[in-house]
Design a protein around this motif. Structure first.
Motif, PDB file in Angstrom:
ATOM      1  N   CYS A 100      42.120  34.432  40.546  1.00 22.69           N
ATOM      2  CA  CYS A 100      41.302  33.884  41.597  1.00 22.69           C
ATOM      3  C   CYS A 100      42.220  32.906  42.625  1.00 22.69           C
ATOM      4  O   CYS A 100      42.626  32.169  42.323  1.00 22.69           O
ATOM      5  CB  CYS A 100      40.201  32.727  41.200  1.00 22.69           C
ATOM      6  SG  CYS A 100      39.072  32.093  42.468  1.00 22.69           S
ATOM      7  N   GLU A 145      41.512  38.611  55.623  1.00 21.25           N
ATOM      8  CA  GLU A 145      41.297  37.823  54.423  1.00 21.25           C
ATOM      9  C   GLU A 145      39.955  37.487  54.244  1.00 21.25           C
ATOM     10  O   GLU A 145      38.885  37.536  55.166  1.00 21.25           O
ATOM     11  CB  GLU A 145      41.645  36.473  54.642  1.00 21.25           C
ATOM     12  CG  GLU A 145      41.976  35.493  53.482  1.00 21.25           C
ATOM     13  CD  GLU A 145      42.786  34.121  53.529  1.00 21.25           C
ATOM     14  OE1 GLU A 145      42.202  32.903  53.202  1.00 21.25           O
ATOM     15  OE2 GLU A 145      43.790  34.347  54.007  1.00 21.25           O
ATOM     16  N   SER A 171      39.582  28.387  42.663  1.00 19.99           N
ATOM     17  CA  SER A 171      40.827  29.020  43.127  1.00 19.99           C
ATOM     18  C   SER A 171      42.158  28.447  42.110  1.00 19.99           C
ATOM     19  O   SER A 171      42.190  27.256  41.477  1.00 19.99           O
ATOM     20  CB  SER A 171      41.228  28.253  44.525  1.00 19.99           C
ATOM     21  OG  SER A 171      40.126  28.671  45.645  1.00 19.99           O
ATOM     22  N   ASP A 204      47.341  29.065  43.720  1.00 22.01           N
ATOM     23  CA  ASP A 204      46.594  29.185  44.980  1.00 22.01           C
ATOM     24  C   ASP A 204      47.368  28.502  46.194  1.00 22.01           C
ATOM     25  O   ASP A 204      46.849  28.159  47.115  1.00 22.01           O
ATOM     26  CB  ASP A 204      45.224  28.944  44.783  1.00 22.01           C
ATOM     27  CG  ASP A 204      44.945  27.406  44.310  1.00 22.01           C
ATOM     28  OD1 ASP A 204      46.018  26.966  43.570  1.00 22.01           O
ATOM     29  OD2 ASP A 204      43.963  26.738  44.922  1.00 22.01           O
ATOM     30  N   GLN A 222      35.908  35.731  49.254  1.00 20.61           N
ATOM     31  CA  GLN A 222      36.486  35.650  47.840  1.00 20.61           C
ATOM     32  C   GLN A 222      37.650  36.649  47.679  1.00 20.61           C
ATOM     33  O   GLN A 222      37.927  37.827  47.826  1.00 20.61           O
ATOM     34  CB  GLN A 222      35.266  36.263  46.830  1.00 20.61           C
ATOM     35  CG  GLN A 222      34.005  35.645  46.930  1.00 20.61           C
ATOM     36  CD  GLN A 222      32.766  36.496  46.513  1.00 20.61           C
ATOM     37  OE1 GLN A 222      33.030  37.001  45.600  1.00 20.61           O
ATOM     38  NE2 GLN A 222      31.649  36.546  47.258  1.00 20.61           N
ATOM     39  N   GLU A 223      38.746  35.927  47.414  1.00 14.56           N
ATOM     40  CA  GLU A 223      40.191  36.635  47.342  1.00 14.56           C
ATOM     41  C   GLU A 223      40.593  36.469  46.069  1.00 14.56           C
ATOM     42  O   GLU A 223      40.947  35.552  45.248  1.00 14.56           O
ATOM     43  CB  GLU A 223      41.210  36.012  48.077  1.00 14.56           C
ATOM     44  CG  GLU A 223      41.287  36.309  49.472  1.00 14.56           C
ATOM     45  CD  GLU A 223      41.545  37.852  49.997  1.00 14.56           C
ATOM     46  OE1 GLU A 223      42.390  38.290  48.995  1.00 14.56           O
ATOM     47  OE2 GLU A 223      41.385  38.481  50.893  1.00 14.56           O
ATOM     48  N   ALA A 245      40.742  32.564  46.033  1.00 10.46           N
ATOM     49  CA  ALA A 245      39.736  31.571  46.968  1.00 10.46           C
ATOM     50  C   ALA A 245      38.487  32.399  46.436  1.00 10.46           C
ATOM     51  O   ALA A 245      37.909  33.637  46.053  1.00 10.46           O
ATOM     52  CB  ALA A 245      39.891  32.047  48.525  1.00 10.46           C
ATOM     53  N   ASN A 246      37.405  31.237  46.231  1.00 16.37           N
ATOM     54  CA  ASN A 246      36.002  31.781  45.775  1.00 16.37           C
ATOM     55  C   ASN A 246      35.035  30.613  46.062  1.00 16.37           C
ATOM     56  O   ASN A 246      35.059  29.622  45.485  1.00 16.37           O
ATOM     57  CB  ASN A 246      36.016  31.911  44.276  1.00 16.37           C
ATOM     58  CG  ASN A 246      34.940  32.486  43.732  1.00 16.37           C
ATOM     59  OD1 ASN A 246      34.635  33.721  44.222  1.00 16.37           O
ATOM     60  ND2 ASN A 246      34.528  32.146  42.547  1.00 16.37           N
ATOM     61  N   GLY A 247      34.140  31.204  47.333  1.00 16.54           N
ATOM     62  CA  GLY A 247      33.247  30.011  48.005  1.00 16.54           C
ATOM     63  C   GLY A 247      32.207  29.621  46.896  1.00 16.54           C
ATOM     64  O   GLY A 247      31.824  30.543  45.972  1.00 16.54           O
TER      65      GLY A 247
END
Length: 295
Positions: free
Chosen positions: A137, A272, A246, A76, A275-276, A139-141
């Motif tokens: 993963c 974006e 991430s 990431d 959650q990416e 990005a993952n809040g």
């Protein structure tokens, strides 16, 4: 007969050591170099230090728990394009990446719109025509839902314990829609000792709602068997919930482990999201799909 082996598990039976793959500093540095090269549009160097780890991953997916998680790799840190290139390079160590008419690496995002991860009120699983799925993963809040896995073998055994007649129905091929065509497919198959499982109830319901001329009617006992299967899949004791960070890379064999969908496929040009993720589908040399599903 009940299914046995490492891939038959309940969430309570597992510890982190059962599914986390250790990654050392040298292996992380090797991927860092690959990401740096990809970001500069240079050829990605060979992943020689990671190769033994990836060989272990292949074994885990085929004859182990059916899934694993790599944490500590710098996926990431160099942008999505570099991460996709490095993921593709990593995937070639596991098998042959699939693409068909789509990009090799697919973009998945969340939170998913209401109804996009269910069909007819039923949750959808990652049941795809491949031998491994790599879910990266980026990005993952903290508000993101967990990623839920269930062992198909454990589901099989619980259905057998509750209702053997229902289990027998799930071994019988039923017409379903796959790639726009109607084909017969059973949920559970056992061929030459290889157990494989693919649950696509929505595709069976779709085929039964618009039957092809001459197609046999849906077996009377199949929908009750599906209802039982849905109930078993939702058992808290069977559902393993993972909080992905991430840079995490989750890999699973969709013929042994079913993953609930929490993300949706998104166009690469879309803004974006919170959650990416990136998904790579892989076929392997020793495929349960080709053994258990001839033709």
């Amino acid at each position: 007969m009940p299914q046995t082996g490492a891939a038959v598990w309940a969430a309570a039976d597992l510890t982190t050591a059962d599914w986390m793959v250790p990654v050392g500093t040298e292996e992380a540095a090797e991927l860092e170099a690959a990401l740096t090269a990809a970001q500069a549009a240079a050829p990605v160097p060979a992943l020689t230090r990671l190769a033994p780890i990836l060989a272990d991953v292949t074994t885990r997916l085929d004859t182990g728990r059916g899934f694993c998680l790599l944490r500590g790799l710098p996926f990431d840190r160099h942008g999505a394009a570099a991460a996709e290139a490095a993921l593709l390079a990593l995937g070639t160590h596991l098998g042959s990446p699939l693409n068909g008419t789509q990009p090799v690496v697919h973009r998945l995002t969340g939170p998913a719109p209401a109804g996009s991860t269910v069909r007819s009120g039923l949750p959808l699983f990652h049941i795809e025509a491949c031998d491994a799925i790599a879910l990266l993963c980026l990005a993952n809040g903290p508000e993101a839902p967990p990623h839920v896995l269930v062992s198909a073998g454990a589901v099989h055994n619980e259905v057998m314990r509750r209702d053997r007649a229902a289990l027998a129905e799930l071994y019988e091929p039923a017409p379903l829609i796959e790639n726009g065509e109607t084909v017969p497919r059973a949920v559970f198959t056992l061929t030459e000792g290889a157990f494989a499982a693919r649950y696509t109830r929505h595709a069976v319901e779709q085929a039964s709602s618009t039957p092809q001329p001459g197609a046999p009617p849906l077996a009377a006992g199949l929908r009750p068997a599906f209802d039982l299967l849905d109930k078993v899949c939702a058992e808290p004791s069977l559902m393993l919930k993972l909080e992905l960070r991430s840079g995490d890379l989750l890999l699973f064999n969709p013929h042994l482990v079913w993953k609930l969908r929490t993300l949706v496929e998104t166009d690469a040009e879309a803004p974006e999201a919170a959650q990416e993720f990136r998904r790579l589908r892989i076929t392997m040399q020793h495929s349960r799909r080709t053994v258990a599903e001839p033709g």
